[in-house]
Design a protein around this motif. Structure first.
Motif: not given
Length: 254
Positions: A17-31, A213-226
């Motif tokens: 989920g969000i934790g995994k997507a965040t870790a992946q994003k941080l790795i890709e950013a050089g962490c 009810d969401i103005p953007l018309g979609r649910a979010g993804t873990p990557e959105d939060v990451a």
């Protein structure tokens, strides 16, 4: 805008989920990263392989973070492996079950508080000595929720209460730790599909109604939060602290 290259990040609950997507994003950013998990090693193994393929460091470890000695040991292992901690992402949390007021007993009450708040206390307290001596200041990002803003759906009373407390914890901690050049911020996700949380506790009918009810018309993804977590983790001139980024597609606006 700051850079994350070479930063040392510790992420809790990063097996999916969000934790995994965040870790992946941080790795890709050089962490370099240390991945805490509670259930399942498949995700952490993938993240370690990704980091190593990029010439970066990554490791993972199991812990029940509601248990103070276990949390201390996990944070110590992370700091030893990484050579310090610059970024702490407090991602662990959960609703456990949907229970209405008349069904809530003290055991359930305490369990939800422990998973969403005691874990955050144990980990942040344990990480504090390392964050204080980070070379260019440090960053803490806490996972709150839209439920902490709005009160959540029926049956999420205790969960919503704890996520509201995370928002206050974030603001208070930002005031307390600023003198140590530690920035503290939060994200408050709305409906984020592709996570264990919603797979277990949100029906398709409920999700479809929320999306309507969401103005953007979609649910979010873990990557959105990451993406938002990585933004807050970066230095960005070091002046964003005590803030919460709402990630809900515009359904809740302040």
């Amino acid at each position: 805008m700051g850079t994350l290259a070479g930063k040392k990040a510790f992420i809790t609950g990063a097996e999916q989920g969000i934790g995994k997507a965040t870790a992946q994003k941080l790795i890709e950013a050089g962490c370099d990263v240390y991945i805490h998990y509670f259930s399942g090693e498949e995700g952490p193994k993938e993240l370690v392989a990704l980091a190593e393929s990029r010439g970066q460091k990554a490791a993972y470890g199991f812990a029940d973070l509601t248990n103070e000695p276990a949390a201390v040991q996990c944070v110590s292992a992370a700091a030893e492996f990484l050579g310090g901690i610059d970024i702490l992402v407090n991602n662990v949390g959960g609703i456990i079950a949907r229970k209405w007021l008349g069904d809530i007993d003290i055991k359930f009450w305490q369990t939800v508080i422990d998973i969403n708040m005691t874990t955050m206390l144990n980990v942040t307290q344990s990480a504090l000595p390392y964050l204080k001596v980070a070379d260019e200041g440090a960053s803490i990002v806490n996972l709150a929720s839209l439920a902490g803003r709005s009160g959540g759906h029926s049956g999420s009373l205790v969960y919503s209460m704890t996520k509201g407390a995370v928002l206050t914890w974030t603001r208070s901690l930002a005031a307390e730790l600023g003198e140590h050049q530690i920035r503290v911020n939060a994200v408050a996700p709305g409906l984020i599909l592709g996570t264990r949380f919603h797979n277990q506790h949100t029906t398709k009918e409920s999700a479809d109604q929320t999306i309507r009810d969401i103005p953007l018309g979609r649910a979010g993804t873990p990557e959105d939060v990451a993406n938002a977590i990585c933004f807050l983790a970066s230095e960005y001139d070091g002046f964003i602290s005590g803030a919460t980024i709402d990630i809900n597609g515009g359904v809740y606006r302040m």
